[in-house]
Design a protein around this motif. Sequence first.
Motif, PDB file in Angstrom:
ATOM      1  N   ASP A   1      38.324  20.993  31.707  1.00 33.62           N
ATOM      2  CA  ASP A   1      37.442  20.899  32.866  1.00 33.62           C
ATOM      3  C   ASP A   1      37.538  22.127  33.748  1.00 33.62           C
ATOM      4  N   LYS A   2      38.238  23.155  33.287  1.00 32.64           N
ATOM      5  CA  LYS A   2      38.288  24.417  34.009  1.00 32.64           C
ATOM      6  C   LYS A   2      37.491  25.494  33.287  1.00 32.64           C
ATOM      7  N   GLY A   3      36.625  25.057  32.366  1.00 32.29           N
ATOM      8  CA  GLY A   3      35.776  26.010  31.677  1.00 32.29           C
ATOM      9  C   GLY A   3      36.495  26.755  30.577  1.00 32.29           C
ATOM     10  N   THR A   4      37.614  26.236  30.074  1.00 35.14           N
ATOM     11  CA  THR A   4      38.372  26.913  29.030  1.00 35.14           C
ATOM     12  C   THR A   4      38.459  25.998  27.817  1.00 35.14           C
ATOM     13  N   ARG A   5      37.855  26.394  26.713  1.00 34.23           N
ATOM     14  CA  ARG A   5      37.880  25.568  25.512  1.00 34.23           C
ATOM     15  C   ARG A   5      39.117  25.838  24.659  1.00 34.23           C
ATOM     16  N   SER A   6      39.604  27.049  24.711  1.00 37.48           N
ATOM     17  CA  SER A   6      40.752  27.418  23.904  1.00 37.48           C
ATOM     18  C   SER A   6      41.943  27.722  24.780  1.00 37.48           C
ATOM     19  N   ALA A   7      43.109  27.209  24.397  1.00 39.98           N
ATOM     20  CA  ALA A   7      44.318  27.492  25.161  1.00 39.98           C
ATOM     21  C   ALA A   7      44.768  28.930  24.976  1.00 39.98           C
ATOM     22  N   ASN A   8      44.086  29.703  24.108  1.00 38.58           N
ATOM     23  CA  ASN A   8      44.417  31.113  23.952  1.00 38.58           C
ATOM     24  C   ASN A   8      43.794  31.956  25.059  1.00 38.58           C
ATOM     25  N   LYS A   9      42.914  31.374  25.848  1.00 38.69           N
ATOM     26  CA  LYS A   9      42.290  32.083  26.953  1.00 38.69           C
ATOM     27  C   LYS A   9      43.063  31.812  28.233  1.00 38.69           C
ATOM     28  N   ARG A  10      42.819  32.627  29.240  1.00 38.35           N
ATOM     29  CA  ARG A  10      43.456  32.421  30.529  1.00 38.35           C
ATOM     30  C   ARG A  10      42.542  31.586  31.418  1.00 38.35           C
ATOM     31  N   VAL A  11      43.139  30.812  32.290  1.00 38.00           N
ATOM     32  CA  VAL A  11      42.382  30.056  33.280  1.00 38.00           C
ATOM     33  C   VAL A  11      42.338  30.928  34.528  1.00 38.00           C
ATOM     34  N   ASP A  12      41.243  31.606  34.731  1.00 38.01           N
ATOM     35  CA  ASP A  12      41.198  32.618  35.799  1.00 38.01           C
ATOM     36  C   ASP A  12      39.894  32.585  36.595  1.00 38.01           C
ATOM     37  N   PRO A  13      39.455  31.400  37.024  1.00 39.50           N
ATOM     38  CA  PRO A  13      38.152  31.346  37.705  1.00 39.50           C
ATOM     39  C   PRO A  13      38.068  32.203  38.959  1.00 39.50           C
ATOM     40  N   MET A  14      39.111  32.248  39.776  1.00 35.24           N
ATOM     41  CA  MET A  14      39.054  33.042  41.002  1.00 35.24           C
ATOM     42  C   MET A  14      39.098  34.541  40.693  1.00 35.24           C
ATOM     43  N   ARG A  15      39.863  34.929  39.710  1.00 35.22           N
ATOM     44  CA  ARG A  15      39.964  36.345  39.346  1.00 35.22           C
ATOM     45  C   ARG A  15      38.687  36.827  38.673  1.00 35.22           C
ATOM     46  N   SER A  16      38.208  36.068  37.691  1.00 31.49           N
ATOM     47  CA  SER A  16      37.048  36.521  36.925  1.00 31.49           C
ATOM     48  C   SER A  16      35.758  36.436  37.731  1.00 31.49           C
ATOM     49  N   GLN A  17      35.653  35.454  38.615  1.00 28.87           N
ATOM     50  CA  GLN A  17      34.405  35.292  39.356  1.00 28.87           C
ATOM     51  C   GLN A  17      34.289  36.231  40.557  1.00 28.87           C
ATOM     52  N   THR A  18      35.432  36.749  41.026  1.00 31.66           N
ATOM     53  CA  THR A  18      35.385  37.623  42.206  1.00 31.66           C
ATOM     54  C   THR A  18      35.728  39.077  41.893  1.00 31.66           C
ATOM     55  N   GLY A  19      36.538  39.295  40.866  1.00 34.01           N
ATOM     56  CA  GLY A  19      37.021  40.648  40.599  1.00 34.01           C
ATOM     57  C   GLY A  19      37.988  41.148  41.656  1.00 34.01           C
ATOM     58  N   MET A  20      38.460  40.244  42.502  1.00 35.96           N
ATOM     59  CA  MET A  20      39.340  40.617  43.604  1.00 35.96           C
ATOM     60  C   MET A  20      40.794  40.281  43.276  1.00 35.96           C
ATOM     61  N   SER A  21      41.708  41.000  43.917  1.00 35.67           N
ATOM     62  CA  SER A  21      43.112  40.641  43.791  1.00 35.67           C
ATOM     63  C   SER A  21      43.355  39.329  44.531  1.00 35.67           C
ATOM     64  N   ARG A  22      44.427  38.660  44.134  1.00 35.04           N
ATOM     65  CA  ARG A  22      44.801  37.412  44.802  1.00 35.04           C
ATOM     66  C   ARG A  22      45.055  37.668  46.282  1.00 35.04           C
ATOM     67  N   GLU A  23      45.724  38.758  46.611  1.00 36.75           N
ATOM     68  CA  GLU A  23      46.034  39.086  48.009  1.00 36.75           C
ATOM     69  C   GLU A  23      44.761  39.299  48.814  1.00 36.75           C
ATOM     70  N   ALA A  24      43.768  39.955  48.212  1.00 36.90           N
ATOM     71  CA  ALA A  24      42.511  40.203  48.927  1.00 36.90           C
ATOM     72  C   ALA A  24      41.760  38.901  49.185  1.00 36.90           C
ATOM     73  N   ILE A  25      41.807  37.977  48.222  1.00 33.98           N
ATOM     74  CA  ILE A  25      41.152  36.684  48.416  1.00 33.98           C
ATOM     75  C   ILE A  25      41.824  35.915  49.536  1.00 33.98           C
ATOM     76  N   ILE A  26      43.162  35.910  49.542  1.00 30.86           N
ATOM     77  CA  ILE A  26      43.894  35.223  50.608  1.00 30.86           C
ATOM     78  C   ILE A  26      43.540  35.815  51.969  1.00 30.86           C
ATOM     79  N   ASP A  27      43.513  37.140  52.067  1.00 30.97           N
ATOM     80  CA  ASP A  27      43.149  37.793  53.335  1.00 30.97           C
ATOM     81  C   ASP A  27      41.747  37.381  53.774  1.00 30.97           C
ATOM     82  N   SER A  28      40.830  37.312  52.817  1.00 29.86           N
ATOM     83  CA  SER A  28      39.452  36.931  53.146  1.00 29.86           C
ATOM     84  C   SER A  28      39.385  35.486  53.629  1.00 29.86           C
ATOM     85  N   PHE A  29      40.129  34.598  52.980  1.00 28.57           N
ATOM     86  CA  PHE A  29      40.166  33.200  53.413  1.00 28.57           C
ATOM     87  C   PHE A  29      40.697  33.084  54.847  1.00 28.57           C
TER      88      PHE A  29
END
Length: 352
Positions: free
Chosen positions: A283-311
């Motif tokens: 339910d996170k859009g990942t069919r294969s466990a060989n992929k990463r679960v990265d919705p925030m990273r892939s959808q924004t292209g931003m670092s985690r720190e930058a997203i936190i600062d924006s929030f």
Amino acid sequence: MNGSFKVRGGKLVSVEVEASDGVITSAHVFGDFFLEPDEALEDIDAAIVGLPVKASAATITEAISARLAARHGDVQMIGFDADAVAIAVRRALGNATSWDDHEFDVIGPVTMAPIMHVALDEVIPHEVAAGRRRPLLRIWDWDSPLVVIGSYQSVKNEIDPAGAAKHGIGVVRRITGGGAMFMEAGNCLTYSLVVPSSLVEGLSFEQSYAYLDDWVMGALAEIGVRARYVPLNDIASDKGKIGGAAQRRFADGVVLHHVTMSYDIDADKMGEVLRVGREKLSDKGTRSANKRVDPMRSQTGMSREAIIDSFLDYFRGKYATHESAYTEGELAAARDLVDTKFATEEWTQRVP
């Protein structure tokens, strides 16, 4: 006395009331909603008059619904309902509050063992209830891996002991319900919000989840993520689930609400540690466990720190806030809870 309530996805409901000797003596409801028949508005007002000023939201809703049913039968309330009117009345009388009635402490990321954040989720609500701290938003940050399971989950059902041992990942039970949080350094965004229960007065549990996360929907839109709330407690985008919320209402009048969003999770590892890992990935859009679960990273292209600062910037811009930090007393109380509760087998294996 005036009170207002904005229906999520609907219209603004406002009310002006007067009271004397503990009883509502006049009420005038208004707003940008739609109502048929027109004369039903007078009956909504009349249903409120005569109620005790301490009447619960449920009592006010019942009085309005009964009056409308008796007088008109089929009434079309478009963009609002009797519940929304009841909340506005409670706010006008000072029995319920809105975001604008509060000032919030904000604590940015402080790196510590994740079990300390679990303990702080029990410590801080009592500090808010005692008036030693304002309502607050705080961001978690951690330096070691951990699976944080929901208060009512079974350890045996959730955790593969061989996988957990292989990757050196421990297990801790938190005080809120919901599902497991697979936490490694930098792989998620987690925040806790502690507010007076008056802020969710009159809202069902389902409604309160979405209401307390309205601000983060705006924050996500600011960074280009079109998000929506999926009942009961999931935050999703067009590309799948982003995260989930959990909540606890305390008897002393505060609500703990926290959210974890996936930033960049090692799906293979999560699938080995969590028995239901592969189902969670689906339910996170990942069919294969060989992929990463990265919705925030892939959808924004931003670092985690930058997203936190924006929030944090978005929250500060929307509400009255004060920069804050954990007190020595809070940290000491959290360390004590780690030793006496959260790190103990008795608590962790509460549901074996």
